[in-house]
Scaffold this motif. Structure first.
Motif, PDB file in Angstrom:
ATOM      1  N   SER A   1       4.260  -3.149 -13.861  1.00 45.28           N
ATOM      2  CA  SER A   1       3.480  -4.360 -14.157  1.00 45.28           C
ATOM      3  C   SER A   1       3.237  -5.177 -12.896  1.00 45.28           C
ATOM      4  CB  SER A   1       4.202  -5.217 -15.195  1.00 45.28           C
ATOM      5  OG  SER A   1       4.266  -4.552 -16.425  1.00 45.28           O
ATOM      6  N   ILE A   2       4.243  -5.259 -12.058  1.00 50.31           N
ATOM      7  CA  ILE A   2       4.100  -6.002 -10.798  1.00 50.31           C
ATOM      8  C   ILE A   2       3.065  -5.331  -9.904  1.00 50.31           C
ATOM      9  CG2 ILE A   2       5.295  -6.621  -8.650  1.00 50.31           C
ATOM     10  CD1 ILE A   2       7.837  -7.017 -10.437  1.00 50.31           C
ATOM     11  N   GLU A   3       3.117  -4.019  -9.811  1.00 52.29           N
ATOM     12  CA  GLU A   3       2.153  -3.292  -8.980  1.00 52.29           C
ATOM     13  C   GLU A   3       0.725  -3.473  -9.520  1.00 52.29           C
ATOM     14  OE1 GLU A   3       2.618  -1.959  -5.996  1.00 52.29           O
ATOM     15  OE2 GLU A   3       4.658  -2.725  -6.220  1.00 52.29           O
ATOM     16  N   GLU A   4       0.573  -3.429 -10.835  1.00 49.16           N
ATOM     17  CA  GLU A   4      -0.751  -3.642 -11.436  1.00 49.16           C
ATOM     18  C   GLU A   4      -1.255  -5.044 -11.125  1.00 49.16           C
ATOM     19  OE1 GLU A   4      -0.551  -2.725 -15.607  1.00 49.16           O
ATOM     20  OE2 GLU A   4       0.083  -0.667 -15.222  1.00 49.16           O
ATOM     21  N   ALA A   5      -0.375  -6.024 -11.205  1.00 49.38           N
ATOM     22  CA  ALA A   5      -0.770  -7.409 -10.916  1.00 49.38           C
ATOM     23  C   ALA A   5      -1.179  -7.566  -9.454  1.00 49.38           C
ATOM     24  CB  ALA A   5       0.373  -8.359 -11.254  1.00 49.38           C
ATOM     25  N   LYS A   6      -0.435  -6.935  -8.547  1.00 50.82           N
ATOM     26  CA  LYS A   6      -0.798  -6.988  -7.124  1.00 50.82           C
ATOM     27  C   LYS A   6      -2.185  -6.391  -6.895  1.00 50.82           C
ATOM     28  CE  LYS A   6       3.790  -6.743  -4.974  1.00 50.82           C
ATOM     29  NZ  LYS A   6       4.667  -5.859  -4.152  1.00 50.82           N
ATOM     30  N   GLN A   7      -2.446  -5.281  -7.563  1.00 51.07           N
ATOM     31  CA  GLN A   7      -3.751  -4.627  -7.418  1.00 51.07           C
ATOM     32  C   GLN A   7      -4.863  -5.529  -7.963  1.00 51.07           C
ATOM     33  OE1 GLN A   7      -4.186  -1.839  -5.678  1.00 51.07           O
ATOM     34  NE2 GLN A   7      -6.387  -2.112  -5.914  1.00 51.07           N
ATOM     35  N   GLN A   8      -4.611  -6.195  -9.074  1.00 49.69           N
ATOM     36  CA  GLN A   8      -5.607  -7.107  -9.637  1.00 49.69           C
ATOM     37  C   GLN A   8      -5.905  -8.241  -8.664  1.00 49.69           C
ATOM     38  OE1 GLN A   8      -3.636  -8.090 -13.308  1.00 49.69           O
ATOM     39  NE2 GLN A   8      -4.733  -6.505 -14.454  1.00 49.69           N
ATOM     40  N   VAL A   9      -4.887  -8.752  -8.001  1.00 48.21           N
ATOM     41  CA  VAL A   9      -5.097  -9.824  -7.025  1.00 48.21           C
ATOM     42  C   VAL A   9      -5.941  -9.306  -5.869  1.00 48.21           C
ATOM     43  CG1 VAL A   9      -3.943 -11.310  -5.332  1.00 48.21           C
ATOM     44  CG2 VAL A   9      -3.021 -11.109  -7.647  1.00 48.21           C
ATOM     45  N   LYS A  10      -5.628  -8.102  -5.368  1.00 51.87           N
ATOM     46  CA  LYS A  10      -6.401  -7.514  -4.270  1.00 51.87           C
ATOM     47  C   LYS A  10      -7.865  -7.356  -4.647  1.00 51.87           C
ATOM     48  CE  LYS A  10      -2.706  -4.880  -2.066  1.00 51.87           C
ATOM     49  NZ  LYS A  10      -2.157  -3.534  -1.818  1.00 51.87           N
ATOM     50  N   GLU A  11      -8.125  -7.028  -5.915  1.00 49.45           N
ATOM     51  CA  GLU A  11      -9.492  -6.799  -6.383  1.00 49.45           C
ATOM     52  C   GLU A  11     -10.183  -8.094  -6.820  1.00 49.45           C
ATOM     53  OE1 GLU A  11      -9.165  -3.826  -9.420  1.00 49.45           O
ATOM     54  OE2 GLU A  11      -8.347  -2.339  -8.036  1.00 49.45           O
TER      55      GLU A  11
END
Length: 78
Positions: free
Chosen positions: A49-59
């Motif tokens: 979940s943390i990795e998905e959230a980081k990716q969403q922020v990057k995008e």
């Protein structure tokens, strides 16, 4: 309110609780707060979940706090 009175009120409230999820949450919180030297370890689901959230922020897939609050208000008023 004196600490002892506050503790008594908390204990009375806890003794009345029947919901295991609330009791577990309270226990987790108390254990976390009482053991400041421990390191919290995330499980695999939490790490994902943390990795998905980081990716969403990057995008740029984020919303401001005020926008989220507006959406919640709209949803609650339906």
């Amino acid at each position: 309110m004196a600490s002892q009175t506050l503790k008594e009120k908390v204990l009375q409230s806890v003794n009345k609780l029947e919901d295991d999820s609330i009791l577990q949450g309270l226990l987790n919180y108390i254990e976390l707060e009482s053991d400041n030297d421990s390191i919290y370890e995330f499980d695999d689901v939490q790490l994902q979940s943390i990795e998905e959230a980081k990716q969403q922020v990057k995008e740029g897939l984020t919303q401001s706090h005020s926008d989220v609050n507006k959406e919640i208000e709209e949803w609650l008023n339906k």
